[in-house]
Design a protein around this motif. Structure first.
Motif, short mmCIF file in Angstrom:
data_model
loop_
_atom_site.label_atom_id
_atom_site.label_comp_id
_atom_site.label_asym_id
_atom_site.label_seq_id
_atom_site.Cartn_x
_atom_site.Cartn_y
_atom_site.Cartn_z
N CYS A 165 0.85 -1.20 0.00
CA CYS A 165 0.00 0.00 0.00
C CYS A 165 0.88 1.25 0.00
CB CYS A 165 -0.91 0.01 1.22
SG CYS A 165 -1.88 -1.50 1.44
N LYS A 166 0.56 2.19 -0.87
CA LYS A 166 1.29 3.45 -0.95
C LYS A 166 0.32 4.61 -0.77
CE LYS A 166 4.69 1.62 -4.25
NZ LYS A 166 5.30 1.79 -5.60
N LEU A 167 0.58 5.44 0.23
CA LEU A 167 -0.24 6.63 0.43
C LEU A 167 0.11 7.68 -0.61
CD1 LEU A 167 -0.25 7.22 4.29
CD2 LEU A 167 -2.10 6.31 2.89
N LYS A 168 -0.91 8.36 -1.12
CA LYS A 168 -0.65 9.50 -1.99
C LYS A 168 -0.02 10.61 -1.14
CE LYS A 168 -2.69 7.77 -5.67
NZ LYS A 168 -3.97 8.30 -6.18
N GLU B 189 13.78 6.28 -3.30
CA GLU B 189 13.89 7.57 -2.64
C GLU B 189 12.55 8.30 -2.60
OE1 GLU B 189 16.90 9.82 -4.53
OE2 GLU B 189 18.55 8.47 -3.96
N LEU B 190 11.58 7.79 -3.38
CA LEU B 190 10.29 8.47 -3.47
C LEU B 190 9.31 8.01 -2.40
CD1 LEU B 190 9.84 8.35 -7.35
CD2 LEU B 190 10.78 10.21 -5.95
N THR B 191 9.62 6.92 -1.74
CA THR B 191 8.70 6.41 -0.72
C THR B 191 9.49 5.84 0.45
OG1 THR B 191 6.83 4.93 -0.32
CG2 THR B 191 8.58 4.10 -1.74
N GLU B 192 8.86 5.82 1.60
CA GLU B 192 9.47 5.27 2.81
C GLU B 192 8.56 4.15 3.32
OE1 GLU B 192 10.37 6.66 7.43
OE2 GLU B 192 9.87 8.14 5.88
N VAL B 193 9.11 2.95 3.50
CA VAL B 193 8.32 1.82 4.01
C VAL B 193 8.25 1.95 5.53
CG1 VAL B 193 8.05 -0.68 4.09
CG2 VAL B 193 9.12 0.40 2.11
N ALA B 194 7.12 2.40 6.00
CA ALA B 194 6.98 2.70 7.43
C ALA B 194 6.65 1.47 8.25
CB ALA B 194 5.90 3.75 7.63
N LEU B 195 5.93 0.51 7.65
CA LEU B 195 5.35 -0.54 8.47
C LEU B 195 5.13 -1.81 7.65
CD1 LEU B 195 3.92 -1.30 11.21
CD2 LEU B 195 1.81 -0.44 10.15
N THR C 206 7.31 13.07 1.64
CA THR C 206 7.71 11.80 1.05
C THR C 206 6.57 10.81 1.20
OG1 THR C 206 10.02 12.19 1.62
CG2 THR C 206 9.39 9.92 1.15
N ALA C 207 6.25 10.10 0.15
CA ALA C 207 5.15 9.13 0.21
C ALA C 207 5.51 7.99 1.16
CB ALA C 207 4.87 8.57 -1.19
N LEU C 208 4.52 7.60 1.98
CA LEU C 208 4.72 6.49 2.91
C LEU C 208 4.09 5.22 2.33
CD1 LEU C 208 4.03 7.98 6.46
CD2 LEU C 208 6.22 7.43 5.41
N SER C 209 4.77 4.10 2.54
CA SER C 209 4.26 2.81 2.13
C SER C 209 4.13 1.91 3.35
CB SER C 209 5.20 2.14 1.12
OG SER C 209 5.29 2.90 -0.06
N PHE C 210 3.21 0.97 3.28
CA PHE C 210 3.08 -0.04 4.32
C PHE C 210 2.63 -1.33 3.65
CE2 PHE C 210 -0.57 2.67 4.00
CZ PHE C 210 -1.69 1.85 4.04
N VAL C 211 2.97 -2.45 4.25
CA VAL C 211 2.84 -3.74 3.59
C VAL C 211 2.10 -4.72 4.51
CG1 VAL C 211 4.11 -5.69 2.58
CG2 VAL C 211 4.99 -3.35 2.33
N PHE C 212 1.20 -5.50 3.92
CA PHE C 212 0.55 -6.61 4.62
C PHE C 212 1.07 -7.91 4.02
CE2 PHE C 212 -2.35 -3.05 5.00
CZ PHE C 212 -2.72 -3.10 6.34
#
Length: 784
Positions: free
Chosen positions: A208-211, A293-299, A261-267
């Motif tokens: 999942c990537k947040l806008k 560099e365009l997104t940060e995997v937060a969780l 920076t766009a945040l990403s999270f993964v299930f």
């Protein structure tokens, strides 16, 4: 106005300016709206009454608040379910059995739900869908997207006999085809995992990537670009390009500060080792995501079972493909002893004061106190990079350290209502985590006038009766005493009868039945109970009476594969069970079906029920819906020289056939959905009132009557008739257990019980008075 704003920009701090700017934009928009209203156009009603208006207005707005909430942590029969909510939309990831009850308890608004994503097409992840669908339909939801593996559509079709969706459209999307979901808030990319076993079902993980949220609006640049005050400012602020009246195009990026920076999270869900090779094949996709560099995997949220999470290959994959700053949340931990159903413990601690034998404390509470004292559950989760300035840890270079940390976290897990704030960037939040406070629950009751004195008198009266353990049988254990949908204190219908020292039978099996057994008895004793469970009776095919059956069959099959359950149910349940066995998971060997209708003329007796401690089982048709049955069990155990006979009504209006079936019963368990002044509503819904249920017992000359299946408007204690009418009548609560001997003394509990819930019962009385006044006004209008 422009001049004032430009002056403020020179002297005000950045945060203050941004707030003032947003206020000005809202004021400008309001001026335009007011102008339209003055032209004769009616102003809209509140957005809460017009959800479509709100959705249309906010469809292109990037939300300022995005939070991920652990609704169910997968512990002690609770589902693994995660709720993602923003300013305007809601998303649910996995929907196991019991999801709607947790949502109700923790005030999670399902009425805003728009999309459900499931990782597997098994009961573990979709068992809560039938109940959830009925609940959100009643809440006014009209459309929901259901994303997941194949056969979700056929599963919904197979449920249509008992899940009637008249107003709710559930659009199923096969995510294994690779289509990406996208809206104005986020994109969800499915990642398909396939097993090495060819016939195994595919499983999904989700990236999942947040806008990203646009930067602050620069008013100086807006003035220079010629943008007039008004709605165009709001569009530019939300990242939209606009065209001025003169035809000039103003690009949002030219008049706003740099965005976040766009945040990403993964299930991630890996059911077994057979899926690990498929997970490894996806390594590059996760590695690119983490390195971008365009997104940060937060969780990363792990739905994977605990035995997979501690697998060396699984742990190494996580360490190699996600940075040390990425937070990992592990569901389904065997070391987490708390399901999240705190309200069930609250009422049990309170009732336990009255009669410890009838209202035993849930074993889960004892396990939980030991766990919190010894390990301080889940508080070793590391800080994250999102918590800059609040003690965030520096990443360690040794790759073995993250693996060790992940294994430790996997063992401990998280609890219900653990939150992770993605926007604003606050990271892990434990302030709302579900917990138990027994002293608070007990002190609540002693603050009630007269309760302490009445309790002392009660304890003196029952010192030699209801305090000491009883070894007599049958023992009747109520697992669910509510109707239709579960609430936080009453689950839906299920009654466990211990017919002998090592034999159990279930009367109805509503959603969450197996979880209720685990929480009441504790994990080890629950395993024994499930192994000794020999029969399940289903009275009729309304969802609240049998949705827990699949989960129970799966668990029973796992624990005792060589001894199928005797399933007594309407034959019309067969297509649903056959579909699940054919398309989802094999359960055919878990049960032997005997139709309730086959017992109308010939009661079940002999070898099939001897080992249950039962002499015979008979049924009759009752007045509720097609194929609804009542049942009587004649046990081998005796009371006062005669065989004990237990009759159960299922759902029904007053029924002469049930009276004949239960003639001279030792115990009648009868539904009492409505209070007495709602007799007409009970008739329309083909249920019984409290007094009607009691009269049924008197007509069949039953020695004891237990009332159950209360409307969820009576979460604690229903309105009761006079004390004289309740002499041989008991009202059931979840997790209550009684023997025939106990029922002789139950009426002694009423003074203390009614005092304990005096405020609640007074509120019920006030509602009844209002209903009567309303009816009186209607009668007067009818006369005129």
């Amino acid at each position: 106005m422009w001049l004032a704003m430009l002056k403020l920009q020179r002297i005000a701090p950045h945060g203050t300016l941004r707030t003032l700017t947003e206020n000005c934009i809202r004021m400008s928009s309001q001026v335009v709206t007011d102008a339209k209203d003055t032209l004769g156009q009616k102003p809209p009603l509140k957005y809460e009454r017009q959800p479509n208006v709100l959705r249309k207005k906010l469809s292109s707005v990037v939300p300022g608040s995005v939070n991920l909430q652990v609704l169910g942590a997968g512990a002690n029969g609770a589902p693994g379910a995660v709720y993602l909510f923003t300013d305007q939309s809601r998303y649910l990831f996995n929907c196991g059995e019991g999801t709607q009850r947790l949502a109700h308890e923790h005030k999670t608004r399902l009425s805003r739900l728009e999309h459900i994503f499931v990782t597997r097409n098994t009961w573990t992840t979709v068992g809560g869908l039938p109940g959830l669908a009925l609940t959100i339909q009643d809440a006014g939801v009209r459309n929901v997207g259901l994303h997941g593996p194949p056969h979700l559509d056929t599963m919904l079709q197979s449920m249509r006999r008992f899940v009637v969706l008249k107003n709710l459209q559930m659009q199923t999307i096969d995510s294994t085809l690779g289509a990406q979901f996208e809206d104005s808030i986020l994109t969800v990319q499915p990642v398909v995992l396939r097993s090495e076993q060819q016939l195994a079902q595919p499983v999904l993980s989700y990236i999942c990537k947040l806008k990203p949220r646009p930067g602050a609006l620069n008013l100086v640049k807006c003035v220079e670009a010629g943008v007039p005050p008004g709605p165009l400012l709001g569009q530019l602020k939300n990242g939209q390009d606009v065209t001025l009246p003169c035809g000039k195009v103003v690009y949002s990026v030219d008049v706003t500060e740099p965005g976040e920076t766009a945040l990403s999270f993964v299930f991630i869900d890996v059911p077994s080792e057979q899926y690990l090779s498929s997970l490894q094949a996806q390594a590059e996709q996760y590695k690119q995501l983490a390195a971008s560099e365009l997104t940060e995997v937060a969780l990363v949220v792990h739905f994977s079972p605990p035995e997979l999470v501690v697998n060396a290959h699984y742990s190494s994959f996580m360490a190699a493909n996600f940075s040390p700053g990425t937070q990992h949340i592990y569901l389904n931990s065997p070391q987490n002893p708390f399901s999240g159903y705190a309200a069930a413990h609250r009422i049990q601690y309170q009732l336990h004061q009255l009669a410890p034998r009838i209202f035993p404390l849930l074993a889960e509470s004892t396990d939980l106190q030991h766990s919190w004292q010894s390990t301080k559950l889940s508080h070793s989760l590391k800080k994250t990079k999102l918590e800059n300035g609040h003690g965030a840890e520096e990443p360690k270079e040794d790759s073995e350290v993250p693996i060790k940390e992940m294994k430790q976290q996997a063992e401990q897990g998280v609890v219900s209502m653990t939150s992770f704030h993605l926007r604003p960037k606050k990271g892990l939040d434990r302030t709302l985590e579900a917990k138990l406070t027994p002293e608070e629950y007990i002190n609540e009751t002693h603050a009630v006038p007269c309760f302490t004195e009445l309790l002392a008198q009660l304890q003196a009266d029952i010192r030699d009766t209801l305090k000491t353990p009883s070894n007599s049988y049958p023992r009747i254990i109520f697992l669910g005493t509510g109707s239709c949908i579960p609430n936080k204190t009453r689950n839906v219908s299920s009654i466990l009868i211990q017919t002998a020292a090592e034999a159990f039978m279930l009367l109805d099996c509503g959603e969450g039945t197996h979880g209720q057994i685990v929480r009441l008895y504790g994990r080890e004793r629950a395993r024994q109970v499930m192994q000794q469970l020999q029969a399940v009776y289903v009275s009729h095919l309304h969802a609240d009476h049998h949705i827990g059956l699949i989960g129970l069959l799966r668990e029973r099959q796992r624990l005792a594969p060589a001894s199928p359950l005797l399933l007594l149910a309407p034959r019309q349940i067969e297509p649903w069970l056959q579909f699940y066995n054919r398309q989802i998971e094999s359960i055919a060997d878990a049960y032997t079906l005997v139709g309730n209708g086959e017992l109308l003329e010939q009661p079940l007796a002999g070898e099939q029920v001897d080992q249950l401690g039962i002499a015979s089982i008979a049924t009759c048709l009752v007045r509720h819906c097609p194929h609804a049955f009542g049942v009587s069990l004649t046990l081998q155990a005796q009371h006062e020289g005669a065989p004990i006979k237990v009759t159960y009504s299922g759902d029904t209006m007053p029924c002469a056939d049930l009276v004949e079936l239960g003639r001279n019963s030792t115990v009648l368990i009868h539904e009492a959905t409505m209070e007495d002044d709602l007799e007409e509503e009970a008739r329309i819904k083909t249920h019984s009132t409290i007094s009607q249920a009691i009269q049924q017992g008197r007509d069949m000359e039953a020695k004891h009557i237990i009332l159950t299946h209360f409307s969820q408007r009576y979460a604690k204690c229903p309105r009761l008739p006079s004390s004289e009418d309740m002499q041989h009548v008991a009202i059931a609560f979840d997790n209550m257990q009684v023997t025939v001997d106990d029922l002789q003394h139950y009426h002694k509990l009423y003074p203390s019980l009614l005092a304990m819930y005096a405020e609640y019962t007074e509120e019920l009385e006030q509602r009844a008075v209002k209903r009567e006044l309303k009816q009186e006004r209607k009668r007067k209008l009818a006369q005129t």
